[in-house]
Design an enzyme around this catalytic site. Structure first.
Site: not given
Ligand code: RB5
Length: 151
Positions: A66
């Site tokens: 993420c």
């Molecule tokens: C974006 O939604 C961001 O919050 C996600 O990719 C991640 O970093 C969450 O932990």
């Protein structure tokens, strides 16, 4: 060896890079593409979907990406039997497997560059659980996890 992988919208580019990297190494990789199948999904659902498959015992290596790697690790760790850790350096990636016997590596596409991410994945792939003094600690995590989930 087969590896599951998935990412949220912050990390689709890095996911593609890692999928190609694994394929180049002759490693079988399945991109679950939860976001592609479920528009609007965010990291909690993406991580939960993958972690449930790990929990089902189909395989014991998976990657979640993420923005930071944090949300993916937090959510995957909420699925009983699944252990995940964020790694943005090679040493942690090696220990995640060798010391902690975690099944899931998470990374943040906004934290590491593509080439660094590849070296992290390679170190994690090479490592195996070392057992020995780490075994009772991992056993203890599993025992405490049971207490936490079943009370
Ligand atoms: C974006 O939604 C961001 O919050 C996600 O990719 C991640 O970093 C969450 O932990």
């Amino acid at each position: 060896m087969k590896i599951l992988i998935d990412a949220d919208d912050a990390a689709t580019g890095l996911k593609k890079v890692i999928v190609e990297h694994l394929k180049d190494k002759g490693i079988q990789v399945e991109d679950l593409d939860y976001l592609g199948r479920t528009p609007g999904a965010a990291y909690p659902e993406v991580a939960y979907n993958l972690a449930k498959k790990v929990q089902a015992g189909k395989l014991d290596r998976a990657i979640l990406i993420c923005g930071t790697g944090l949300g993916m690790a937090m959510m995957a760790n909420k699925v009983e039997g699944v252990f995940a850790g964020v790694c943005h350096d090679v040493y942690s990636a090696e220990r995640l497997r060798a010391s902690n016997n975690a099944q899931v590596l998470t990374m943040g596409a906004r934290v590491v560059g593509e080439e660094v991410a590849k070296t992290i994945v390679d170190a994690w792939l090479k490592a195996e659980f070392q057992g020995g003094r780490s075994a009772p600690k991992v056993e203890s995590m599993r025992k405490l996890e049971k207490e936490s989930f079943n009370k």
